[in-house]
Design a protein around this motif. Structure first.
Motif, PDB file in Angstrom:
ATOM      1  N   SER A 109       0.802  -1.209   0.000  1.00 40.84           N
ATOM      2  CA  SER A 109       0.000   0.000   0.000  1.00 40.84           C
ATOM      3  C   SER A 109       0.843   1.272   0.000  1.00 40.84           C
ATOM      4  CB  SER A 109      -0.880  -0.024   1.246  1.00 40.84           C
ATOM      5  OG  SER A 109      -1.420   1.235   1.484  1.00 40.84           O
ATOM      6  N   LYS A 110       0.390   2.245  -0.771  1.00 41.10           N
ATOM      7  CA  LYS A 110       1.057   3.546  -0.803  1.00 41.10           C
ATOM      8  C   LYS A 110       0.927   4.235   0.545  1.00 41.10           C
ATOM      9  CE  LYS A 110       0.359   4.117  -5.721  1.00 41.10           C
ATOM     10  NZ  LYS A 110      -0.416   4.750  -6.767  1.00 41.10           N
ATOM     11  N   THR A 111      -0.178   4.021   1.221  1.00 37.60           N
ATOM     12  CA  THR A 111      -0.379   4.628   2.531  1.00 37.60           C
ATOM     13  C   THR A 111       0.626   4.082   3.536  1.00 37.60           C
ATOM     14  OG1 THR A 111      -2.728   4.977   2.058  1.00 37.60           O
ATOM     15  CG2 THR A 111      -2.066   5.016   4.372  1.00 37.60           C
ATOM     16  N   THR A 112       0.888   2.787   3.497  1.00 32.89           N
ATOM     17  CA  THR A 112       1.879   2.193   4.396  1.00 32.89           C
ATOM     18  C   THR A 112       3.257   2.778   4.113  1.00 32.89           C
ATOM     19  OG1 THR A 112       0.593   0.149   4.519  1.00 32.89           O
ATOM     20  CG2 THR A 112       2.900   0.027   5.212  1.00 32.89           C
ATOM     21  N   GLU A 113       3.605   2.899   2.848  1.00 39.35           N
ATOM     22  CA  GLU A 113       4.891   3.497   2.491  1.00 39.35           C
ATOM     23  C   GLU A 113       4.967   4.944   2.973  1.00 39.35           C
ATOM     24  OE1 GLU A 113       5.850   3.000  -1.660  1.00 39.35           O
ATOM     25  OE2 GLU A 113       5.332   0.876  -1.602  1.00 39.35           O
ATOM     26  N   ALA A 114       3.872   5.688   2.811  1.00 38.48           N
ATOM     27  CA  ALA A 114       3.836   7.092   3.249  1.00 38.48           C
ATOM     28  C   ALA A 114       3.972   7.194   4.770  1.00 38.48           C
ATOM     29  CB  ALA A 114       2.552   7.758   2.777  1.00 38.48           C
ATOM     30  N   LEU A 115       3.330   6.284   5.504  1.00 42.66           N
ATOM     31  CA  LEU A 115       3.463   6.278   6.965  1.00 42.66           C
ATOM     32  C   LEU A 115       4.917   6.054   7.370  1.00 42.66           C
ATOM     33  CD1 LEU A 115       0.386   4.184   8.191  1.00 42.66           C
ATOM     34  CD2 LEU A 115       0.898   6.556   8.790  1.00 42.66           C
ATOM     35  N   GLN A 116       5.570   5.112   6.725  1.00 45.05           N
ATOM     36  CA  GLN A 116       6.957   4.817   7.063  1.00 45.05           C
ATOM     37  C   GLN A 116       7.849   6.017   6.767  1.00 45.05           C
ATOM     38  OE1 GLN A 116       8.669   1.332   5.262  1.00 45.05           O
ATOM     39  NE2 GLN A 116      10.451   1.415   6.572  1.00 45.05           N
ATOM     40  N   ALA A 141      -5.379  -8.130  -1.408  1.00 42.07           N
ATOM     41  CA  ALA A 141      -4.553  -7.615  -0.322  1.00 42.07           C
ATOM     42  C   ALA A 141      -5.393  -7.519   0.939  1.00 42.07           C
ATOM     43  CB  ALA A 141      -3.985  -6.253  -0.691  1.00 42.07           C
ATOM     44  N   MET A 142      -4.711  -7.564   2.059  1.00 42.96           N
ATOM     45  CA  MET A 142      -5.373  -7.456   3.354  1.00 42.96           C
ATOM     46  C   MET A 142      -4.537  -6.545   4.225  1.00 42.96           C
ATOM     47  SD  MET A 142      -6.441 -10.621   5.778  1.00 42.96           S
ATOM     48  CE  MET A 142      -8.185 -10.675   6.058  1.00 42.96           C
ATOM     49  N   LEU A 143      -5.227  -5.794   5.031  1.00 45.27           N
ATOM     50  CA  LEU A 143      -4.571  -4.820   5.883  1.00 45.27           C
ATOM     51  C   LEU A 143      -5.128  -4.962   7.287  1.00 45.27           C
ATOM     52  CD1 LEU A 143      -2.830  -2.157   5.848  1.00 45.27           C
ATOM     53  CD2 LEU A 143      -4.999  -0.988   5.602  1.00 45.27           C
ATOM     54  N   VAL A 144      -4.249  -5.050   8.263  1.00 46.36           N
ATOM     55  CA  VAL A 144      -4.670  -5.126   9.663  1.00 46.36           C
ATOM     56  C   VAL A 144      -4.028  -3.953  10.385  1.00 46.36           C
ATOM     57  CG1 VAL A 144      -4.692  -6.489  11.782  1.00 46.36           C
ATOM     58  CG2 VAL A 144      -4.792  -7.651   9.558  1.00 46.36           C
ATOM     59  N   LEU A 145      -4.865  -3.097  10.958  1.00 45.96           N
ATOM     60  CA  LEU A 145      -4.380  -1.989  11.780  1.00 45.96           C
ATOM     61  C   LEU A 145      -4.621  -2.369  13.227  1.00 45.96           C
ATOM     62  CD1 LEU A 145      -5.832   1.076   9.838  1.00 45.96           C
ATOM     63  CD2 LEU A 145      -3.575   0.029   9.616  1.00 45.96           C
ATOM     64  N   VAL A 146      -3.558  -2.403  14.009  1.00 44.99           N
ATOM     65  CA  VAL A 146      -3.647  -2.731  15.427  1.00 44.99           C
ATOM     66  C   VAL A 146      -3.296  -1.441  16.167  1.00 44.99           C
ATOM     67  CG1 VAL A 146      -2.828  -4.229  17.278  1.00 44.99           C
ATOM     68  CG2 VAL A 146      -2.878  -5.078  14.911  1.00 44.99           C
ATOM     69  N   ASN A 147      -4.281  -0.946  16.911  1.00 46.54           N
ATOM     70  CA  ASN A 147      -4.190   0.377  17.487  1.00 46.54           C
ATOM     71  C   ASN A 147      -4.361   0.310  19.001  1.00 46.54           C
ATOM     72  OD1 ASN A 147      -4.156   3.208  17.465  1.00 46.54           O
ATOM     73  ND2 ASN A 147      -6.352   3.354  17.121  1.00 46.54           N
ATOM     74  N   GLU A 184      -0.447   3.617  22.805  1.00 46.03           N
ATOM     75  CA  GLU A 184       0.951   4.000  22.586  1.00 46.03           C
ATOM     76  C   GLU A 184       1.460   3.788  21.160  1.00 46.03           C
ATOM     77  OE1 GLU A 184       3.157   1.817  25.466  1.00 46.03           O
ATOM     78  OE2 GLU A 184       2.277   2.890  27.162  1.00 46.03           O
ATOM     79  N   ASN A 185       0.887   2.825  20.426  1.00 45.05           N
ATOM     80  CA  ASN A 185       1.430   2.444  19.124  1.00 45.05           C
ATOM     81  C   ASN A 185       0.350   2.185  18.090  1.00 45.05           C
ATOM     82  OD1 ASN A 185       4.331   2.104  20.002  1.00 45.05           O
ATOM     83  ND2 ASN A 185       3.365   0.607  21.326  1.00 45.05           N
ATOM     84  N   LEU A 186       0.763   2.299  16.833  1.00 43.69           N
ATOM     85  CA  LEU A 186      -0.047   1.861  15.711  1.00 43.69           C
ATOM     86  C   LEU A 186       0.784   0.810  14.984  1.00 43.69           C
ATOM     87  CD1 LEU A 186      -2.380   2.003  13.643  1.00 43.69           C
ATOM     88  CD2 LEU A 186      -1.098   3.840  12.504  1.00 43.69           C
ATOM     89  N   PHE A 187       0.225  -0.394  14.868  1.00 40.61           N
ATOM     90  CA  PHE A 187       0.870  -1.485  14.147  1.00 40.61           C
ATOM     91  C   PHE A 187       0.123  -1.679  12.834  1.00 40.61           C
ATOM     92  CE2 PHE A 187       1.208  -2.317  18.668  1.00 40.61           C
ATOM     93  CZ  PHE A 187       2.532  -2.656  18.851  1.00 40.61           C
ATOM     94  N   VAL A 188       0.851  -1.859  11.755  1.00 42.33           N
ATOM     95  CA  VAL A 188       0.251  -2.094  10.444  1.00 42.33           C
ATOM     96  C   VAL A 188       0.779  -3.413   9.911  1.00 42.33           C
ATOM     97  CG1 VAL A 188       0.002  -1.242   8.082  1.00 42.33           C
ATOM     98  CG2 VAL A 188       0.137   0.392   9.986  1.00 42.33           C
ATOM     99  N   LEU A 189      -0.126  -4.327   9.565  1.00 43.05           N
ATOM    100  CA  LEU A 189       0.228  -5.563   8.864  1.00 43.05           C
ATOM    101  C   LEU A 189      -0.353  -5.418   7.461  1.00 43.05           C
ATOM    102  CD1 LEU A 189      -0.738  -8.160  11.620  1.00 43.05           C
ATOM    103  CD2 LEU A 189       1.539  -7.300  11.105  1.00 43.05           C
ATOM    104  N   ASP A 190       0.484  -5.126   6.507  1.00 48.66           N
ATOM    105  CA  ASP A 190       0.074  -4.870   5.130  1.00 48.66           C
ATOM    106  C   ASP A 190       0.453  -6.098   4.309  1.00 48.66           C
ATOM    107  OD1 ASP A 190      -0.394  -3.898   2.580  1.00 48.66           O
ATOM    108  OD2 ASP A 190       0.707  -2.029   2.881  1.00 48.66           O
ATOM    109  N   MET A 191      -0.548  -6.871   3.895  1.00 49.16           N
ATOM    110  CA  MET A 191      -0.297  -8.168   3.256  1.00 49.16           C
ATOM    111  C   MET A 191      -0.717  -8.198   1.800  1.00 49.16           C
ATOM    112  SD  MET A 191      -1.829 -10.658   6.193  1.00 49.16           S
ATOM    113  CE  MET A 191      -2.765  -9.517   7.213  1.00 49.16           C
TER     114      MET A 191
END
Length: 192
Positions: free
Chosen positions: A36-43, A132-138, A141-148
């Motif tokens: 995902s472009k959004t995941t790349e942008a977040l990083q 594709a599947m995306l899991v946001l774990v919020n 303290e943290n935001l975890f992204v599993l971008d599959m």
């Protein structure tokens, strides 16, 4: 004097093969960037984020207990990017992050809670097939992204996260990353 090149059937076949190989390589490189472009942008936006990249075979290596259920869970994941952003000083706008994924045609399919964390699951489909599947774990303290690239069964999302979190190598890296700021912030600590 003009030189003529002979266009023999062998030359034509060679040119055709070269064009086909070039097209295959071009499209293969596009698939490799399919995260995902959004995941790349977040990083990029949160340069202090922590990321790991897994292919299916590296996900299998996480399965140190040789759990057949875990192998079954990951069988349809071609590759996955794990991204962790600390919320602390990073003003992470979760609603905007979700909106950015929706703009990329991710559709929210499930929300749940597990061990004090919110799990939001999104999928991207084409012609009824999950691409594709995306899991946001919020959490606080943290935001975890599993971008599959690929997918897992919806009822196994928390199991995948738990195994990754409990894996000795990955879990310890995550814990070091999470506790890094806590050590630096503790009174009397000079960051060493």
């Amino acid at each position: 004097m003009k030189l003529k090149t002979a266009r023999t059937p062998i030359t034509k076949r060679l040119m055709s093969r070269t064009i086909i190989i070039a097209l295959i390589l071009f499209f293969a490189s596009m698939v490799c960037k399919a995260q995902s472009k959004t995941t790349e942008a977040l990083q990029q936006k949160y340069s202090d984020s922590f990321s790991l990249f897994f292919y299916n075979n590296t996900l299998r290596m996480i399965n140190q207990q040789e759990d057949k259920e875990f192998d079954e869970i990951i069988k349809d994941i071609e590759k996955m990017k794990f991204l962790m952003v600390k919320k602390g000083d990073n003003n992470v706008n979760y609603k905007q992050v979700v909106n950015d994924y929706k703009i990329e045609s991710f559709e929210e399919v499930m929300t749940s809670r597990h061990q004090g964390k919110n799990f939001d699951v999104f999928i991207k489909e084409r012609n009824g097939k999950t691409l594709a599947m995306l899991v946001l774990v919020n959490d606080d303290e943290n935001l975890f992204v599993l971008d599959m690239l690929g997918s897992i069964a919806l009822d196994k999302v928390t199991k995948l996260y738990s195994v990754m979190d409990e894996s000795s190598d990955i879990g310890s890296r995550i814990q070091r990353f999470v506790s890094k700021d806590k050590k630096e912030e503790s009174p009397g600590n000079d960051g060493k």
